[in-house]
Design an enzyme around this catalytic site. Sequence first.
Site, PDB file in Angstrom:
ATOM      1  N   ILE A  71      12.613  -1.795 -37.486  1.00 51.67           N
ATOM      2  CA  ILE A  71      11.888  -3.008 -37.875  1.00 51.67           C
ATOM      3  C   ILE A  71      10.693  -2.619 -38.754  1.00 51.67           C
ATOM      4  O   ILE A  71      10.402  -3.276 -39.746  1.00 51.67           O
ATOM      5  CB  ILE A  71      11.413  -3.787 -36.619  1.00 51.67           C
ATOM      6  N   CYS A 130       5.470   5.014 -32.756  1.00 54.05           N
ATOM      7  CA  CYS A 130       6.501   4.289 -33.508  1.00 54.05           C
ATOM      8  C   CYS A 130       7.203   5.247 -34.462  1.00 54.05           C
ATOM      9  O   CYS A 130       6.554   5.851 -35.316  1.00 54.05           O
ATOM     10  CB  CYS A 130       5.913   3.133 -34.306  1.00 54.05           C
TER      11      CYS A 130
END
Lengths: 308, 263
Positions: A71, A130
């Site tokens: 994403i 992340c």
Amino acid sequence: MADLSVQLGEMSFCNPVCLASGTAGYGPEVASWYDLNELGGFFSKALTLEPRSGNALPRVCELPTGMLNTIGLANPGVSRFISEQLPGWEELKTRLFVNVAGSTADDYVECCRRLEQAPRLDGLEINVSCPNVKQGGISFSADLGDLAALVRRCRETTRRLLIIKLSPQVTDIVSVAQVCADEGADAISLINTIPGMSIDIGSRRTRLSTGIGGYSGPGIKPVALAQVYRVARAVSLPIIGIGGISSAADILEFILAGASVIQVGTYNFVQPDAGRKLVKELDQLCHQLGIEQLSSAVGTVELPVTTA
Amino acid sequence: MQNGRITAERQVWSSRLLERLLLTDEYLLLRLEAPGGLDFRPGMFVNLQLPGDRFSLPRPFSVMSATDGSLQLLVKVVGRETRRFRDCPADSVFSLAGPLGTPFPVPAGALLLVGGGVGLAPLLFLAQQYRDRVTLLAGFRTAAEYESLAAVLPPLSQALLATDDGSAGSPGLVTELLEQHLAAGGCDYAAAMVCGPEPMMYRVAQLLRSLPTWVSLENYMACGYGVCMGCVVAMSDRNLSRACCEGPVFRSDLLQGYGSDNG
């Protein structure tokens, strides 16, 4: 009814079931299926100082044992979150956390500072893990000096509960967790996604726009359990267990391994009412197993009795 | 849906398979149990799952009709999950979630519906509800494919048909049929609703530039309710919208590549 209440350090939760960052938006989407107050807690999708549109499509891909995503920290930015989403949190009773991401320590600290004015917020989860953006903070997990400085500065900035969400992609998770403890973090979240890839052999192309993405779902549960177990034995920080949880039995495994609280992630995509469903199932499971007080089971796993 | 408060507009439910028609080797019609009180409208979709022993994400399907206690879905068999839907025992229990997505807005006046293949599903729902004021232009590959689906088409005052191989109706693509229809003066419509393959929808939107046109997108999605951000679509103002929430129905000129930004 079993007593499902748990403690994360000083903070109490009505049950251990929280929704993981990036799998439950900012609240309203999940609230269209059930009352968020049925949850132990809620972790927002990651917020950065500036808005981010995220990576190109395809961003998600299904696997037999979970999924991959890239994403890329798509989010409206912390200021828009504060003005548009945070007011909706004020009437909620469940524990509420914001997940903070950034590319520099200054970004993280400024995000934490702005969130300090929020009237209704239980804590911050600092995302140093992340895998999907070049500067997504994952470098903080690799360099213990940088991590120590970041945690110290976040600690100086917030009086709220400070949680550090770690990457499983490190040589020694115990030393990373110990740095968080030494610098004043209140808890750690284990684990974020694991770098993974899938290839379409017909087209000879990767299934994600960025080639490699974050692997999540049932396939990563054993990896996550091992990390929780190792850290729980060695570091005196409460742990939030995350990784492929899709049943009450999975939750109990994490609790036994040493997690005080857990987060449900990818399973929210499979079942929009995953959180509510798991709270009910956990109550039934505890009843079945004769567990009257769930918190007493935290970290009580033992090795099998060996016969040889 | 209002900030953290619960609403009962959506549900997740266990759903018995009531009826399964194999229309062709490729097309299935499923009728599944649905609870009362949910407001299904044309253009909305549901997430369908057949519980099994392997991880799988739910699959989104446009609702083809919703009547007293049941939903009808048109399923095209394209992969492992849809083969399971075709081959599972007749007494299987599915998991359904919905209604999802934003429906077609329906203005007053005559409506032009253009679709092909599995994209006909939401248009047939529209046609059923507004049968006196819709014209349906439908594309099929062959007469046989048309005939197998004809059983589920509602009676319409006007339906025009095209087949790729010319074995029934007008020969060629549904977009060519649309060109003929427009050339013959059949264009006093208030709006058009389109669903089918992306190149077809793009071409239809170009042909209907002067008419408000809504297209229903079929983006790959993980969650279907707005939390994964996997299905985003670029809008002409450069912002991103979620196909599962703000869509799947979008006004074509607001989509990047469809509207004025494309020259």
